[in-house]
Design a protein around this motif. Structure first.
Motif, PDB file in Angstrom:
ATOM      1  N   LEU A 685       7.273   2.678  71.357  1.00 43.78           N
ATOM      2  CA  LEU A 685       6.150   2.288  72.214  1.00 43.78           C
ATOM      3  C   LEU A 685       6.516   1.087  73.090  1.00 43.78           C
ATOM      4  O   LEU A 685       6.178   1.045  74.282  1.00 43.78           O
ATOM      5  CB  LEU A 685       4.929   1.955  71.352  1.00 43.78           C
ATOM      6  N   LYS A 686       7.211   0.102  72.491  1.00 42.06           N
ATOM      7  CA  LYS A 686       7.635  -1.065  73.261  1.00 42.06           C
ATOM      8  C   LYS A 686       8.515  -0.655  74.437  1.00 42.06           C
ATOM      9  O   LYS A 686       8.368  -1.175  75.543  1.00 42.06           O
ATOM     10  CB  LYS A 686       8.403  -2.030  72.356  1.00 42.06           C
ATOM     11  N   ALA A 687       9.415   0.291  74.187  1.00 39.20           N
ATOM     12  CA  ALA A 687      10.335   0.734  75.232  1.00 39.20           C
ATOM     13  C   ALA A 687       9.601   1.399  76.385  1.00 39.20           C
ATOM     14  O   ALA A 687      10.114   1.443  77.509  1.00 39.20           O
ATOM     15  CB  ALA A 687      11.369   1.694  74.641  1.00 39.20           C
ATOM     16  N   ARG A 688       8.395   1.914  76.109  1.00 38.35           N
ATOM     17  CA  ARG A 688       7.631   2.623  77.150  1.00 38.35           C
ATOM     18  C   ARG A 688       6.495   1.779  77.705  1.00 38.35           C
ATOM     19  O   ARG A 688       5.640   2.278  78.448  1.00 38.35           O
ATOM     20  CB  ARG A 688       7.099   3.941  76.582  1.00 38.35           C
ATOM     21  N   GLY A 689       6.444   0.516  77.310  1.00 39.86           N
ATOM     22  CA  GLY A 689       5.472  -0.395  77.883  1.00 39.86           C
ATOM     23  C   GLY A 689       4.063  -0.217  77.371  1.00 39.86           C
ATOM     24  O   GLY A 689       3.109  -0.696  78.002  1.00 39.86           O
ATOM     25  N   ILE A 690       3.888   0.448  76.228  1.00 40.80           N
ATOM     26  CA  ILE A 690       2.565   0.629  75.644  1.00 40.80           C
ATOM     27  C   ILE A 690       2.217  -0.616  74.831  1.00 40.80           C
ATOM     28  O   ILE A 690       3.032  -1.081  74.021  1.00 40.80           O
ATOM     29  CB  ILE A 690       2.521   1.880  74.742  1.00 40.80           C
ATOM     30  N   PRO A 691       1.017  -1.191  74.989  1.00 42.10           N
ATOM     31  CA  PRO A 691       0.645  -2.359  74.172  1.00 42.10           C
ATOM     32  C   PRO A 691       0.711  -2.013  72.680  1.00 42.10           C
ATOM     33  O   PRO A 691       0.081  -1.053  72.223  1.00 42.10           O
ATOM     34  CB  PRO A 691      -0.795  -2.648  74.613  1.00 42.10           C
ATOM     35  N   VAL A 692       1.475  -2.779  71.929  1.00 45.36           N
ATOM     36  CA  VAL A 692       1.656  -2.512  70.504  1.00 45.36           C
ATOM     37  C   VAL A 692       1.828  -3.833  69.763  1.00 45.36           C
ATOM     38  O   VAL A 692       2.430  -4.777  70.284  1.00 45.36           O
ATOM     39  CB  VAL A 692       2.867  -1.571  70.261  1.00 45.36           C
ATOM     40  N   ARG A 693       1.270  -3.899  68.564  1.00 52.50           N
ATOM     41  CA  ARG A 693       1.389  -5.091  67.720  1.00 52.50           C
ATOM     42  C   ARG A 693       1.705  -4.620  66.315  1.00 52.50           C
ATOM     43  O   ARG A 693       1.179  -3.600  65.855  1.00 52.50           O
ATOM     44  CB  ARG A 693       0.074  -5.873  67.735  1.00 52.50           C
ATOM     45  N   LEU A 694       2.578  -5.355  65.614  1.00 51.03           N
ATOM     46  CA  LEU A 694       2.993  -4.959  64.269  1.00 51.03           C
ATOM     47  C   LEU A 694       2.725  -6.097  63.294  1.00 51.03           C
ATOM     48  O   LEU A 694       3.125  -7.242  63.538  1.00 51.03           O
ATOM     49  CB  LEU A 694       4.477  -4.570  64.258  1.00 51.03           C
ATOM     50  N   LEU A 695       2.058  -5.765  62.191  1.00 51.55           N
ATOM     51  CA  LEU A 695       1.835  -6.705  61.094  1.00 51.55           C
ATOM     52  C   LEU A 695       2.629  -6.216  59.894  1.00 51.55           C
ATOM     53  O   LEU A 695       2.486  -5.060  59.476  1.00 51.55           O
ATOM     54  CB  LEU A 695       0.352  -6.776  60.737  1.00 51.55           C
TER      55      LEU A 695
END
Length: 727
Positions: A685-695
């Motif tokens: 997702l990061k590589a495609r520019g999608i907002p993502v957050r990981l806990l």
């Protein structure tokens, strides 16, 4: 226009704190019957509860007792006997058959950094024995889990049976000095002299998720009078023993043995592992097989007259949870009979089959003919009584208020149960089981009530997939969903919707109390809990219809359900989000990829992202093949075509179409769906520019069930939904 959704973080936290204080009812026991000098009879009901303590960041356990006065199988008066008190350090506890003694397995930390296990025996108002099992060094840690663990009194009340890790020889380096330092500790010198060279780093398989470090269980016996502990020999080397109890007459021990050859697979939530019922005769030192050794069996329970053993049985391998058989083994005739068989479809009678993770520890009626159990029946958890001679099934809750019931125990026909709904926390209820043929006349009495939450309304919605989505091999199978909505109206705007498909995939949402949906609903969200085809409680055909069709049939069921409720309820189709864990996370990530225009936000906990890459790191590699539609064998070799098909059925296949912002929550110690699954999705997702957050939660496994992780996870989830649904 302004929405009625609760938005401020401090208000959300206060609401979570309030509802998280609703205690969970864990277990119950019925004490001995007491007859007064005037002829009245009464007994105590001892209960254990758990509750989140956010300040201490731990789940505390407490107990409360109740008095039940009865006469001729009718409750005359009942009520609490004093207030509740916290339980400290208890891992297991069990009262003796007469009720005069109580055994407790307790952990304690007498010194810095050291934790010891003690086996205590209590009598009346004092502790009469306290055995330091750690110092004895007859075995490793005692198993306190519900998979292997047990604490069983002999019928004579002279011995205690339990399961512990078999002791391993001490290992040391090839270069360890042979010269022993001067020491007064002879035991330490003896251990050093028996140490095995070069085996400090040998890998020892364990039983996977929640059973880490549990590798070779052993049956152990404490002689209560002498305090001596012995480890029973005679268990076949190819099985791991557990769920043990004393045979009739105390002549031996009955136990379940799970095959661990050629290697161990994860056991938690897996009732399909090859296992059988065994008996060790202590007088003749022989081990006898009591059941079919090609099936999966568990939860054996001895009848009060000590004549019969009831247990549950599944097929080995296949879906991890299935519709089960109820079997009875007659101790004296040596005959096994199937009382209830697998139910393919719901027929004209409402019974849909048995879907139990375990039978109650005490489940037999006083007549030793009937068994009480709880099981999912579609989207409800019901109490059933089964007549073991005829196989007749009667619901004890069919006429009760809509919700879900669990059987805690039954003793001398006094049945203790809990009841809850999506809008009401657990309540404690008791009733006497009426005589055979009159079970529907059961009369429930509430011992501990909980206040319903009037701001939550809910309903079970039946759904039939459209013709084009029918499974051609299993036509006509329906499914259900549970919809929670704020009952105080929609306000100026329609309600935002949070869709929550369950994990498994072979599990089920029942109409019971669940913390996350309740808090979300109180915040102002509608919550949709989807029991897609493949869920438990709808017949074996529904379960069997899903393997080979994951990522398609289950995804379309959820999407169809969402589209239906958006059409029929006052919900905002522009504010729809997904929340799911494990296979529920698998479905959530599929849905945001396959239907990107429907969903505006997504929150997933330990999701399955790529079945092909998961197979080499999970404790359940059989799940990957079975759910993808392939047979599993321990000697299965990598196959490029199968790997391609597993990838094709995975959410990763649709990652390029994802538009919704994604919040990932991962357990660092997850053995079921290892965190590299979520990390794989995060990077994509990061590589495609999608907002993502990981806990990433250290010390947490697949369930993310620590108090800290559960509370922090909810707050982050709620704020993510508020932000991206623009509430």
């Amino acid at each position: 226009m302004e929405s009625r959704v609760l938005r401020r973080p401090e208000h959300v936290a206060a609401l979570y704190r309030e509802l998280s204080q609703c205690p969970a009812l864990c277990s119950a026991r019925v004490g001995p019957e007491v007859t007064s000098q005037y002829g009245g009879r009464h007994c105590t009901v001892y209960t254990e509860w758990s509750q989140q303590d956010l300040e201490r960041a731990e789940s505390l356990k407490f107990c409360r007792q109740y008095l039940v006065f009865h006469d001729s199988q009718a409750i005359v008066y009942s009520g609490p006997a004093g207030t509740c008190s916290e339980i400290k350090g208890e891992l297991l506890s069990r009262e003796s058959p007469s009720g005069t003694l109580k055994a407790v397995l307790r952990k304690a930390s007498p010194g810095k950094g050291e934790e010891k296990q003690f086996l205590e025996v209590w009598s009346q108002n004092r502790k009469v024995k306290s055995i330091n099992l750690t110092v004895l060094e007859k075995h490793g840690n005692v198993y306190e889990d519900d998979q292997f663990g047990c604490l069983s009194w002999s019928h004579s009340e002279t011995h205690l049976l339990y399961v512990a890790e078999r002791k391993r020889p001490k290992a040391e380096s090839f270069f360890q000095s042979k010269t022993l330092e001067l020491s007064s500790d002879c035991a330490e010198e003896e251990r050093r002299s028996k140490a095995v060279k070069g085996e400090q780093f040998v890998y020892h398989e364990d039983w996977g998720e929640t059973l880490v470090g549990k590798s070779v269980p052993a049956l152990c016996v404490l002689d209560v009078e002498s305090g001596n502990v012995s480890v029973l020999e005679g268990v076949p080397e190819h099985v791991s023993p557990g769920q043990a109890f004393w045979s009739p007459g105390d002549t031996g021990v009955v136990f379940i043995g799970w095959w661990h050859e050629p290697f161990r697979l994860g056991l938690r939530h897996c009732t399909n592992r090859r296992s059988a019922l065994f008996y060790i005769d202590l007088t003749g030192a022989r081990c006898e097989l009591l059941s079919d050794d090609t099936k999966a069996v568990w939860s054996p329970r001895l009848s009060p007259d000590q004549c019969r053993i009831v247990y549950l049985e599944n097929g080995a391998l296949g879906p991890h949870q299935q519709c089960s058989r109820l079997c009875v083994y007659d101790w004296y005739t040596k005959v096994t009979s199937t009382v209830l068989d697998v139910v393919p479809r719901q027929s004209q009678r409402p019974f849909t089959g048995i879907y139990c993770s375990a039978l109650p520890a005490l489940c037999w009626a006083a007549d030793s003919q009937r068994v009480v159990l709880d099981t999912a029946q579609r989207s409800r958890q019901e109490l059933l009584v089964v007549e073991t001679q005829s196989g007749s099934v009667t619901s004890l809750t069919s006429g009760a208020p809509l919700g879900s019931w669990s059987a805690l125990t039954i003793e001398r026909d006094l049945l203790v149960a809990k009841f809850s709904t999506p809008s009401c926390p657990p309540t404690l209820k008791v009733a006497f089981l009426p005589g055979a043929g009159r079970e529907t006349q059961v009369c429930w009495v509430c011992l501990e009530a909980a206040a319903p939450i009037p701001e939550i309304s809910w309903a079970i919605r039946p759904l039939q997939p459209p013709l084009e989505q029918e499974n051609p091999q299993y036509k006509g199978i329906d499914f259900e969903a549970i919809l929670l909505q704020p009952s105080n109206g929609v306000g100026p705007r329609k309600l935002p919707l949070v869709v929550m498909p369950h994990g498994g995939p072979h599990s089920v949402y029942t109409a019971s109390w669940m913390l996350y949906p309740a808090v979300l609903c109180r915040m102002g969200f509608a919550v949709l809990l989807v029991n897609y085809r493949g869920s438990l409680g709808f017949g074996q055909d529904s379960i069997t219809s899903l393997p080979g069709h994951v990522g398609y049939q289950d995804v379309r069921d959820v999407q169809y359900c969402v589209e239906r409720v958006l059409q029929e309820e006052p919900l905002d189709s522009t504010r729809v989000a997904l929340v799911g864990g494990s296979h529920g996370g698998f479905l959530a990530c599929h849905l945001i990829g396959q239907y990107p225009d429907t969903y505006r936000a997504c929150v997933v906990r330990n999701p399955v992202i790529n079945i092909a890459s998961m197979i080499s790191s999970t404790d359940i590699p059989d799940w990957c093949l079975t759910e993808a539609g392939f047979p599993y064998a321990p000697n299965t070799l990598p196959d490029p075509a199968r790997w391609a098909e597993m990838l094709h059925k995975s959410p990763m296949q649709y990652v390029t179409q994802v538009q919704a912002p994604v919040l990932l929550m991962l357990g660092e110690e997850d053995r079921r769906v290892p965190p590299n699954q979520g990390l794989e999705y995060y990077r994509a997702l990061k590589a495609r520019g999608i907002p993502v957050r990981l806990l990433l939660y250290p010390g947490n496994n697949h369930a993310l069930s620590s108090v800290e992780a559960e509370a922090d996870g909810f707050m982050n989830m709620a704020l993510w939904l508020l932000q991206h649904l623009q509430c």
